[in-house]
Design a protein around this motif. Structure first.
Motif, PDB file in Angstrom:
ATOM      1  N   ILE A  67     -13.207  53.980 -67.410  1.00 50.74           N
ATOM      2  CA  ILE A  67     -14.078  53.034 -68.296  1.00 50.74           C
ATOM      3  C   ILE A  67     -13.299  52.686 -69.673  1.00 50.74           C
ATOM      4  CG2 ILE A  67     -16.208  53.069 -69.411  1.00 50.74           C
ATOM      5  CD1 ILE A  67     -17.279  55.209 -67.228  1.00 50.74           C
ATOM      6  N   PRO A  68     -13.197  51.608 -69.963  1.00 55.44           N
ATOM      7  CA  PRO A  68     -12.370  51.260 -71.211  1.00 55.44           C
ATOM      8  C   PRO A  68     -13.355  51.556 -72.340  1.00 55.44           C
ATOM      9  CG  PRO A  68     -12.932  49.081 -69.929  1.00 55.44           C
ATOM     10  CD  PRO A  68     -13.728  50.378 -69.174  1.00 55.44           C
ATOM     11  N   VAL A  69     -13.744  52.425 -72.563  1.00 56.05           N
ATOM     12  CA  VAL A  69     -14.844  52.686 -73.891  1.00 56.05           C
ATOM     13  C   VAL A  69     -14.248  54.138 -74.466  1.00 56.05           C
ATOM     14  CG1 VAL A  69     -16.915  53.290 -74.724  1.00 56.05           C
ATOM     15  CG2 VAL A  69     -16.657  51.368 -73.213  1.00 56.05           C
ATOM     16  N   GLU A  70     -13.910  54.365 -75.712  1.00 54.16           N
ATOM     17  CA  GLU A  70     -13.508  55.637 -76.014  1.00 54.16           C
ATOM     18  C   GLU A  70     -14.755  55.950 -76.904  1.00 54.16           C
ATOM     19  OE1 GLU A  70      -9.323  56.362 -78.097  1.00 54.16           O
ATOM     20  OE2 GLU A  70     -10.604  55.802 -79.635  1.00 54.16           O
ATOM     21  N   VAL A  71     -15.055  57.153 -76.760  1.00 57.38           N
ATOM     22  CA  VAL A  71     -15.928  58.192 -77.637  1.00 57.38           C
ATOM     23  C   VAL A  71     -15.341  58.648 -78.677  1.00 57.38           C
ATOM     24  CG1 VAL A  71     -17.996  59.684 -77.683  1.00 57.38           C
ATOM     25  CG2 VAL A  71     -17.608  58.033 -75.686  1.00 57.38           C
ATOM     26  N   ILE A  72     -15.573  58.458 -79.985  1.00 56.96           N
ATOM     27  CA  ILE A  72     -15.133  59.422 -80.998  1.00 56.96           C
ATOM     28  C   ILE A  72     -16.210  60.275 -81.626  1.00 56.96           C
ATOM     29  CG2 ILE A  72     -14.204  59.381 -83.328  1.00 56.96           C
ATOM     30  CD1 ILE A  72     -12.898  56.498 -82.740  1.00 56.96           C
ATOM     31  N   VAL A  73     -16.103  61.542 -81.529  1.00 68.02           N
ATOM     32  CA  VAL A  73     -17.150  62.516 -82.139  1.00 68.02           C
ATOM     33  C   VAL A  73     -16.571  62.883 -83.415  1.00 68.02           C
ATOM     34  CG1 VAL A  73     -18.409  64.636 -81.289  1.00 68.02           C
ATOM     35  CG2 VAL A  73     -17.767  63.069 -79.471  1.00 68.02           C
ATOM     36  N   ARG A  74     -17.601  63.067 -84.364  1.00 66.58           N
ATOM     37  CA  ARG A  74     -17.027  63.344 -85.711  1.00 66.58           C
ATOM     38  C   ARG A  74     -18.067  64.496 -86.278  1.00 66.58           C
ATOM     39  NH1 ARG A  74     -13.566  59.316 -87.258  1.00 66.58           N
ATOM     40  NH2 ARG A  74     -13.841  57.365 -86.605  1.00 66.58           N
ATOM     41  N   ASN A  75     -17.382  65.540 -86.625  1.00 67.75           N
ATOM     42  CA  ASN A  75     -17.935  66.699 -87.252  1.00 67.75           C
ATOM     43  C   ASN A  75     -17.797  66.649 -88.681  1.00 67.75           C
ATOM     44  OD1 ASN A  75     -19.032  68.089 -84.732  1.00 67.75           O
ATOM     45  ND2 ASN A  75     -16.734  68.413 -84.407  1.00 67.75           N
ATOM     46  N   VAL A  76     -16.563  66.121 -89.101  1.00 69.20           N
ATOM     47  CA  VAL A  76     -16.394  66.143 -90.527  1.00 69.20           C
ATOM     48  C   VAL A  76     -16.063  64.634 -90.838  1.00 69.20           C
ATOM     49  CG1 VAL A  76     -14.837  67.012 -92.369  1.00 69.20           C
ATOM     50  CG2 VAL A  76     -15.640  68.637 -90.531  1.00 69.20           C
ATOM     51  N   VAL A  77     -16.170  64.175 -92.146  1.00 68.29           N
ATOM     52  CA  VAL A  77     -15.626  62.656 -92.430  1.00 68.29           C
ATOM     53  C   VAL A  77     -14.371  62.817 -92.653  1.00 68.29           C
ATOM     54  CG1 VAL A  77     -15.880  61.002 -94.068  1.00 68.29           C
ATOM     55  CG2 VAL A  77     -17.997  61.980 -93.389  1.00 68.29           C
ATOM     56  N   ALA A  78     -13.434  62.055 -92.104  1.00 68.29           N
ATOM     57  CA  ALA A  78     -11.962  61.913 -92.161  1.00 68.29           C
ATOM     58  C   ALA A  78     -11.452  60.725 -91.608  1.00 68.29           C
ATOM     59  CB  ALA A  78     -11.336  63.164 -91.513  1.00 68.29           C
ATOM     60  N   GLY A  79     -10.328  60.360 -91.740  1.00 67.22           N
ATOM     61  CA  GLY A  79      -9.950  59.309 -91.142  1.00 67.22           C
ATOM     62  C   GLY A  79     -10.193  57.847 -91.517  1.00 67.22           C
ATOM     63  N   SER A  80     -10.329  57.420 -90.338  1.00 63.83           N
ATOM     64  CA  SER A  80     -10.877  55.726 -90.364  1.00 63.83           C
ATOM     65  C   SER A  80     -12.189  55.724 -90.974  1.00 63.83           C
ATOM     66  CB  SER A  80     -10.734  55.009 -89.036  1.00 63.83           C
ATOM     67  OG  SER A  80     -11.551  55.768 -88.104  1.00 63.83           O
ATOM     68  N   MET A  81     -13.133  56.593 -90.683  1.00 64.52           N
ATOM     69  CA  MET A  81     -14.552  56.717 -91.008  1.00 64.52           C
ATOM     70  C   MET A  81     -14.462  56.746 -92.591  1.00 64.52           C
ATOM     71  SD  MET A  81     -17.715  59.107 -90.088  1.00 64.52           S
ATOM     72  CE  MET A  81     -19.110  59.010 -91.120  1.00 64.52           C
ATOM     73  N   ALA A  82     -13.693  57.643 -93.278  1.00 64.70           N
ATOM     74  CA  ALA A  82     -13.484  57.830 -94.594  1.00 64.70           C
ATOM     75  C   ALA A  82     -13.262  56.412 -95.144  1.00 64.70           C
ATOM     76  CB  ALA A  82     -12.655  58.839 -94.830  1.00 64.70           C
ATOM     77  N   LYS A  83     -12.267  55.816 -94.692  1.00 60.17           N
ATOM     78  CA  LYS A  83     -11.511  54.786 -95.440  1.00 60.17           C
ATOM     79  C   LYS A  83     -12.717  53.470 -95.157  1.00 60.17           C
ATOM     80  CE  LYS A  83      -7.643  51.735 -94.867  1.00 60.17           C
ATOM     81  NZ  LYS A  83      -6.461  51.406 -94.237  1.00 60.17           N
ATOM     82  N   ARG A  84     -13.192  53.352 -93.873  1.00 67.49           N
ATOM     83  CA  ARG A  84     -14.217  52.336 -93.620  1.00 67.49           C
ATOM     84  C   ARG A  84     -15.452  52.284 -94.277  1.00 67.49           C
ATOM     85  NH1 ARG A  84     -14.606  53.337 -88.818  1.00 67.49           N
ATOM     86  NH2 ARG A  84     -16.703  54.350 -88.430  1.00 67.49           N
ATOM     87  N   LEU A  85     -15.922  53.621 -94.759  1.00 66.30           N
ATOM     88  CA  LEU A  85     -17.208  53.641 -95.396  1.00 66.30           C
ATOM     89  C   LEU A  85     -17.039  54.091 -96.784  1.00 66.30           C
ATOM     90  CD1 LEU A  85     -19.328  55.417 -92.550  1.00 66.30           C
ATOM     91  CD2 LEU A  85     -19.137  53.012 -93.077  1.00 66.30           C
ATOM     92  N   GLY A  86     -15.958  54.166 -97.365  1.00 67.78           N
ATOM     93  CA  GLY A  86     -15.722  54.612 -98.658  1.00 67.78           C
ATOM     94  C   GLY A  86     -16.163  55.875 -99.146  1.00 67.78           C
ATOM     95  N   MET A  87     -15.857  56.905 -98.072  1.00 62.20           N
ATOM     96  CA  MET A  87     -16.163  58.393 -98.173  1.00 62.20           C
ATOM     97  C   MET A  87     -15.223  59.219 -98.649  1.00 62.20           C
ATOM     98  SD  MET A  87     -19.075  58.502 -95.442  1.00 62.20           S
ATOM     99  CE  MET A  87     -20.000  60.012 -95.671  1.00 62.20           C
ATOM    100  N   ASP A  88     -15.526  60.369 -99.000  1.00 62.38           N
ATOM    101  CA  ASP A  88     -14.203  61.398 -99.381  1.00 62.38           C
ATOM    102  C   ASP A  88     -14.000  62.235 -98.138  1.00 62.38           C
ATOM    103  OD1 ASP A  88     -13.666  60.654-101.937  1.00 62.38           O
ATOM    104  OD2 ASP A  88     -15.305  62.087-102.657  1.00 62.38           O
ATOM    105  N   GLU A  89     -12.865  62.319 -97.634  1.00 59.85           N
ATOM    106  CA  GLU A  89     -12.512  63.256 -96.543  1.00 59.85           C
ATOM    107  C   GLU A  89     -13.085  64.583 -96.599  1.00 59.85           C
ATOM    108  OE1 GLU A  89      -8.918  61.766 -93.921  1.00 59.85           O
ATOM    109  OE2 GLU A  89      -8.218  62.621 -95.562  1.00 59.85           O
ATOM    110  N   GLY A  90     -13.571  65.247 -95.669  1.00 58.26           N
ATOM    111  CA  GLY A  90     -13.784  66.819 -95.839  1.00 58.26           C
ATOM    112  C   GLY A  90     -15.353  66.931 -96.302  1.00 58.26           C
ATOM    113  N   ILE A  91     -15.987  65.771 -96.215  1.00 55.39           N
ATOM    114  CA  ILE A  91     -17.588  65.777 -96.199  1.00 55.39           C
ATOM    115  C   ILE A  91     -18.260  66.325 -94.792  1.00 55.39           C
ATOM    116  CG2 ILE A  91     -19.864  64.500 -96.583  1.00 55.39           C
ATOM    117  CD1 ILE A  91     -18.458  62.734 -98.567  1.00 55.39           C
ATOM    118  N   VAL A  92     -18.943  67.247 -94.964  1.00 53.03           N
ATOM    119  CA  VAL A  92     -19.750  67.727 -93.519  1.00 53.03           C
ATOM    120  C   VAL A  92     -21.103  67.115 -93.807  1.00 53.03           C
ATOM    121  CG1 VAL A  92     -20.147  69.483 -92.157  1.00 53.03           C
ATOM    122  CG2 VAL A  92     -18.281  69.942 -93.616  1.00 53.03           C
TER     123      VAL A  92
END
Length: 237
Positions: A87-112
């Motif tokens: 199935i050509p769909v990837e699920v990303i599960v995030r427990n801590v803000v990091a990587g692309s999510m931090a960059k995309r939403l302007g958040m600091d890495e390490g926020i839980v």
């Protein structure tokens, strides 16, 4: 089980046909890539180490009643796996803000965050692997709403298992990405590796990165850090 011709070769793995139509052998390569193949390298022994880690983790998932494609390890760098409809769909599960999510939403890495975050990505490199939502996935004919519900349920169970396992070895599961397939009976199956190539892992005490970010961010000691993850897992499994 006899390994036959090469069926597919990607950035980090090869898939081989076998003399059993229900099984394939997946070989892990020493190659690594980031930023849509812009950054590439060969890291000695990475294929063996990632295969070792993923085999241990997938076996752990199987023993905790999570349906995966993994059957057994084959040699140093291979896995015998069930054939599934990808199935050509990837699920990303995030427990801590990091990587692309931090960059995309302007958040600091390490926020839980208080909640666990689930992102869906359409696996289309020609479109830049865009984020999609449930309704997009259904409109594209990729999944039904019932399958999506099951996929989220399985992703949450996988997350709980990973957190439980890595907590035993002093590692925090920051986030991870997985893909699924359909087995012959139509059931959903985890059909992906679970290694530092696909999981963002931080040491719980030092917050040292123990994953592919060491390559992405030129932090060095990629192989040595992967070996440390494998060593810690072997101590508890």
């Amino acid at each position: 089980m006899k390994e036959l011709e090469l069926l597919y070769e990607g950035k980090s793995k090869q898939i081989f046909k076998t003399d059993n139509d229900d099984c394939v052998v997946i070989r892990f390569k020493d190659d690594t890539a980031a930023f849509y193949n812009i950054k590439r390298a060969v890291i000695e022994q990475k294929g063996r180490i990632t295969c070792d880690i993923s085999s241990m983790v997938l076996d752990y998932m199987n023993r905790h009643n999570i349906n995966t494609h993994f059957i057994e390890r084959v040699g140093d760098d291979g896995q015998l796996c069930r054939v599934v409809e990808h199935i050509p769909v990837e699920v990303i599960v995030r427990n801590v803000v990091a990587g692309s999510m931090a960059k995309r939403l302007g958040m600091d890495e390490g926020i839980v965050p208080e909640n666990t975050i689930f992102d869906l990505v359409l696996r289309r490199s020609d479109l830049g692997d865009p984020l999609i939502n449930d309704h997009h996935a259904v409109a594209l004919g990729l999944l039904s709403y019932e399958e999506l519900a099951k996929m989220y349920e399985m992703s949450a169970a996988i997350n709980n298992c990973l957190i439980e396992l890595y907590d035993k070895v002093g590692i925090m599961v920051v986030d991870f990405k997985i893909e699924f397939g359909r087995a012959a009976d139509g059931s959903l199956v985890l059909a992906d590796e679970l290694s530092p190539d696909t999981c963002r892992l931080w040491d719980k005490e030092t917050k040292e990165r123990m994953d592919k970010d060491r390559f992405r961010r030129d932090l060095g000691r990629v192989r040595e850090t992967y070996e440390e993850v494998a060593k810690r897992l072997h101590n508890v499994l």
